[in-house]
Design an enzyme around this catalytic site. Structure first.
Site, PDB file in Angstrom:
ATOM      1  N   HIS A 176      -9.554   2.637   1.432  1.00  0.00           N
ATOM      2  CA  HIS A 176     -10.070   3.594   0.437  1.00  0.00           C
ATOM      3  C   HIS A 176     -10.251   4.942   1.121  1.00  0.00           C
ATOM      4  O   HIS A 176     -10.630   5.011   2.287  1.00  0.00           O
ATOM      5  CB  HIS A 176     -11.426   3.117  -0.105  1.00  0.00           C
ATOM      6  N   ASP A 180     -10.083  -3.115  -6.382  1.00  0.00           N
ATOM      7  CA  ASP A 180      -8.894  -3.751  -6.974  1.00  0.00           C
ATOM      8  C   ASP A 180      -8.544  -5.095  -6.362  1.00  0.00           C
ATOM      9  O   ASP A 180      -7.615  -5.758  -6.817  1.00  0.00           O
ATOM     10  CB  ASP A 180      -7.685  -2.802  -6.818  1.00  0.00           C
TER      11      ASP A 180
HETATM   12  C1  SDX Z   1      -8.632   3.071  -6.260  1.00  0.00           C
HETATM   13  O1  SDX Z   1     -10.313   7.498  -4.910  1.00  0.00           O
HETATM   14  C2  SDX Z   1     -10.930   6.591  -5.600  1.00  0.00           C
HETATM   15  O2  SDX Z   1     -12.113   6.631  -5.787  1.00  0.00           O
HETATM   16  C3  SDX Z   1     -10.011   5.526  -6.187  1.00  0.00           C
HETATM   17  C4  SDX Z   1     -10.710   4.345  -6.843  1.00  0.00           C
HETATM   18  C5  SDX Z   1     -11.439   4.758  -8.108  1.00  0.00           C
HETATM   19  O3  SDX Z   1     -12.366   4.041  -8.510  1.00  0.00           O
HETATM   20  O4  SDX Z   1     -10.976   5.755  -8.748  1.00  0.00           O
HETATM   21  O5  SDX Z   1     -11.645   3.758  -5.950  1.00  0.00           O
HETATM   22  C6  SDX Z   1      -9.704   3.267  -7.271  1.00  0.00           C
HETATM   23  O6  SDX Z   1      -7.602   3.710  -6.369  1.00  0.00           O
HETATM   24  C7  SDX Z   1      -8.888   2.152  -5.094  1.00  0.00           C
HETATM   25  C8  SDX Z   1      -7.707   2.166  -4.075  1.00  0.00           C
HETATM   26  C9  SDX Z   1      -6.623   1.221  -4.587  1.00  0.00           C
HETATM   27  N1  SDX Z   1      -5.402   1.333  -3.761  1.00  0.00           N
HETATM   28  C10 SDX Z   1      -5.004   0.311  -2.961  1.00  0.00           C
HETATM   29  O7  SDX Z   1      -5.641  -0.728  -2.782  1.00  0.00           O
HETATM   30  C11 SDX Z   1      -3.630   0.547  -2.322  1.00  0.00           C
HETATM   31  C12 SDX Z   1      -3.688   0.170  -0.835  1.00  0.00           C
HETATM   32  N2  SDX Z   1      -4.544   1.172  -0.169  1.00  0.00           N
HETATM   33  C13 SDX Z   1      -3.897   2.284   0.458  1.00  0.00           C
HETATM   34  O8  SDX Z   1      -2.716   2.743  -0.118  1.00  0.00           O
HETATM   35  C14 SDX Z   1      -4.870   3.356   0.944  1.00  0.00           C
HETATM   36  O9  SDX Z   1      -5.894   2.695   1.585  1.00  0.00           O
HETATM   37  C15 SDX Z   1      -5.471   4.336  -0.058  1.00  0.00           C
HETATM   38  C16 SDX Z   1      -4.425   5.026  -0.860  1.00  0.00           C
HETATM   39  C17 SDX Z   1      -6.422   3.636  -0.983  1.00  0.00           C
HETATM   40  C18 SDX Z   1      -6.245   5.369   0.746  1.00  0.00           C
HETATM   41  O10 SDX Z   1      -5.322   6.063   1.499  1.00  0.00           O
HETATM   42  P1  SDX Z   1      -5.735   7.304   2.452  1.00  0.00           P
HETATM   43  O11 SDX Z   1      -7.172   7.613   2.308  1.00  0.00           O
HETATM   44  O12 SDX Z   1      -4.749   8.395   2.234  1.00  0.00           O
HETATM   45  O13 SDX Z   1      -5.611   6.712   3.862  1.00  0.00           O
HETATM   46  P2  SDX Z   1      -4.257   6.621   4.678  1.00  0.00           P
HETATM   47  O14 SDX Z   1      -3.147   6.201   3.787  1.00  0.00           O
HETATM   48  O15 SDX Z   1      -4.089   7.868   5.472  1.00  0.00           O
HETATM   49  O16 SDX Z   1      -4.572   5.389   5.669  1.00  0.00           O
HETATM   50  C19 SDX Z   1      -5.290   5.611   6.884  1.00  0.00           C
HETATM   51  C20 SDX Z   1      -4.653   4.608   7.840  1.00  0.00           C
HETATM   52  C21 SDX Z   1      -3.135   4.708   7.894  1.00  0.00           C
HETATM   53  O17 SDX Z   1      -2.726   4.279   9.202  1.00  0.00           O
HETATM   54  P3  SDX Z   1      -2.344   5.489  10.273  1.00  0.00           P
HETATM   55  O18 SDX Z   1      -1.243   6.323   9.618  1.00  0.00           O
HETATM   56  O19 SDX Z   1      -3.614   6.256  10.511  1.00  0.00           O
HETATM   57  O20 SDX Z   1      -1.847   4.726  11.495  1.00  0.00           O
HETATM   58  O21 SDX Z   1      -4.942   3.264   7.396  1.00  0.00           O
HETATM   59  C22 SDX Z   1      -3.712   2.606   7.065  1.00  0.00           C
HETATM   60  C23 SDX Z   1      -2.647   3.672   6.920  1.00  0.00           C
HETATM   61  O22 SDX Z   1      -1.374   3.142   7.277  1.00  0.00           O
HETATM   62  N3  SDX Z   1      -3.947   1.924   5.795  1.00  0.00           N
HETATM   63  C24 SDX Z   1      -3.530   0.684   5.528  1.00  0.00           C
HETATM   64  C25 SDX Z   1      -3.984   0.436   4.208  1.00  0.00           C
HETATM   65  N4  SDX Z   1      -4.636   1.498   3.745  1.00  0.00           N
HETATM   66  C26 SDX Z   1      -4.597   2.435   4.718  1.00  0.00           C
HETATM   67  N5  SDX Z   1      -2.820  -0.215   6.251  1.00  0.00           N
HETATM   68  C27 SDX Z   1      -2.579  -1.401   5.641  1.00  0.00           C
HETATM   69  N6  SDX Z   1      -2.983  -1.729   4.369  1.00  0.00           N
HETATM   70  C28 SDX Z   1      -3.686  -0.830   3.641  1.00  0.00           C
HETATM   71  N7  SDX Z   1      -4.083  -1.143   2.417  1.00  0.00           N
END
Ligand code: SDX
Length: 433
Positions: free
Chosen positions: A310, A368
């Site tokens: 998140h 989720d």
């Molecule tokens: C919702 O914003 C809100 O409030 C949203 C929400 C709401 O109520 O409105 O809470 C609802 O959208 C919840 C999120 C649902 N999405 C997912 O579950 C999809 C999987 N999650 C990711 O795509 C990600 O965690 C996000 C999109 C939720 C957040 O992404 P960020 O903040 O842009 O973080 P990032 O992508 O830069 O990740 C930081 C690091 C990265 O590694 P590095 O590049 O630093 O090496 O963490 C890793 C990412 O690769 N990472 C994950 C991961 N999420 C982040 N690695 C594996 N699995 C994951 N799920």
């Protein structure tokens, strides 16, 4: 917001004059550095794709503490609202800022209940969609189309029309969601029933059929009502920011909410509940979890654990805890003893939370992760999961849109950019290319 004693000074190593910027406090949470005059004073923009460090507005509606894993709606902790309120009471709180008195609650419920029918011609509108259309595609189209049926509540400068449009959307989005579901399974639409509460009415519109009586299971209705509360609002997330940006141009409220639904559909946002269940089904059994954990950690593999991570929560999403408890309740009520997807989800969570990669990146289950298991047990197809998220989030989008429209300092949102394209050049006739 309150001016802090502290100030921010920006200085440049090339000797350009330094710039002082005011710092403001909110009620709780990080202070902000006011950079509104930065471009005028320095000729430079700030650069923050994804808005990792940018506050787009001030708001008094919802607050997340990402480190503590806290979520407040108008100051009330989500855990208390999810156990003590019903969804319409939460809607009232988000819209008006205070919990309703008994008479305010019954009046609000009465008004919402009597806006749940949609214009009869909208039923024909659905005929234009293929039966196998994704229900979110139908929702984007049909919610946007409300503007074509309810012209009398599209003047955003009129507080009365703003409130009527707000009531209409909170009341009619569940009806359209149920119609989208019925249409895709080829069953007749079911009209709203004014003798049912909000969530029981939604379940009835989704699962009743003309050939026999349908009795809403009160345990499932309460569980779904709680799920709606958990999803109602969440600060300036991507879809809420979309609604605010659309609304900043003066677009009508129905169009703004349709824009929010379109953004919510993405798998990185509200689409994650559908994607998370598909991922759990693809993993299939506990012994395949290590393979998927390895893929999630592999930089060369675009696979991510859906329902994990998140932007704000760097601790457990408080909603995920309540969702997990609700999934157990619903499975028990339905007598589902062994749900392999729940076993996979709980083992995946256990393994991930003890894995250095997830610990170091502070990746926890989010709202989720468990919702799909509960919604599937209730009888919803995965394609309806994000629609249910949209039903719940409609009140949050509207509360945020209303706050923005009523802000006297509101301006159209228009971010700038760092241009990295071609410098000016002259046109070359095709013969010379
Ligand atoms: C919702 O914003 C809100 O409030 C949203 C929400 C709401 O109520 O409105 O809470 C609802 O959208 C919840 C999120 C649902 N999405 C997912 O579950 C999809 C999987 N999650 C990711 O795509 C990600 O965690 C996000 C999109 C939720 C957040 O992404 P960020 O903040 O842009 O973080 P990032 O992508 O830069 O990740 C930081 C690091 C990265 O590694 P590095 O590049 O630093 O090496 O963490 C890793 C990412 O690769 N990472 C994950 C991961 N999420 C982040 N690695 C594996 N699995 C994951 N799920």
């Amino acid at each position: 917001m309150k001016l802090a004693d502290n100030k921010a000074t920006l200085s440049f190593s090339n000797g350009s004059p330094s710039v002082e910027m005011p710092v403001y406090h909110g009620t709780i949470g990080p202070d902000v550095i006011d950079i509104r005059k930065l471009y005028a004073q320095t000729g430079m923009f700030t650069y923050d794709p994804g808005f990792m460090s940018t506050a787009s507005c001030q708001s008094s509606i919802t607050y997340n503490d990402g480190d503590k894993g806290e979520l407040l709606y108008r100051g009330y902790p989500i855990e208390q609202l999810a156990t003590s309120c019903d969804f319409l009471e939460t809607c009232y709180l988000l819209l008006y800022g205070e919990l309703p008195t008994a008479s305010q609650k019954s009046d609000f419920d009465y008004r919402i209940t009597r806006h749940t029918m949609v214009h009869e011609q909208m039923a024909r509108f659905f005929q234009g969609f293929r039966r196998d259309a994704h229900p979110m595609a139908v929702m984007v189209g049909s919610v946007g189309a409300l503007a074509a049926f309810y012209h009398d509540s599209t003047d955003i400068t009129d507080p009365k029309q703003r409130m009527i449009a707000s009531m209409r959307m909170i009341a009619k989005v569940p009806t359209l969601a149920a119609m989208a579901y019925k249409y895709t399974i080829g069953q007749p639409f079911v009209y709203p029933q004014n003798n049912l509460d909000y969530t029981s009415n939604f379940l009835n519109m989704c699962f009743a059929v003309p050939c026999e009586d349908y009795k809403v299971n009160p345990v499932l209705a309460r569980a779904l009502d709680r799920i709606f509360i958990l999803h109602a609002d969440h600060e300036q997330n991507a879809s809420t920011s979309t609604v605010r940006l659309a609304g900043s141009s003066g677009a009508n409220p129905f169009a703004c909410i349709a824009a929010g639904i379109a953004c919510l559909w993405g798998p990185a946002h509200g689409g994650a509940n559908e994607a998370a269940l598909k991922m759990l089904a693809e993993i299939g059994s506990v012994d395949r979890i290590p393979e998927f954990i390895a893929r999630a950690k592999d930089k060369n593999d675009p696979f991510r654990l859906m329902g994990f991570g998140h932007r704000v929560y760097k601790n457990y999403d408080p909603r995920a805890k309540i969702m997990q408890k609700t999934s157990h309740e619903v499975l028990a009520e339905l007598g589902i003893k062994d749900e392999p997807l729940l076993d996979v989800a709980m083992e995946l969570e256990r393994i991930a939370l003890s894995d250095d990669y997830f610990i170091e990146k502070k990746l926890y289950p989010n709202v989720d992760f468990y919702s799909g298991i509960t919604l599937k047990a209730m009888g919803f197809p995965t394609s309806m999961f994000t629609v249910l998220f949209a039903v719940a989030r409609t009140v949050g989008w509207i509360a945020q849109w209303k706050e923005m429209v009523e802000d006297p300092g509101q301006k159209i949102g228009r971010p700038r950019q760092l241009y990295t394209g071609s410098p000016p050049r002259d046109y070359q006739p095709i013969s010379k290319r």
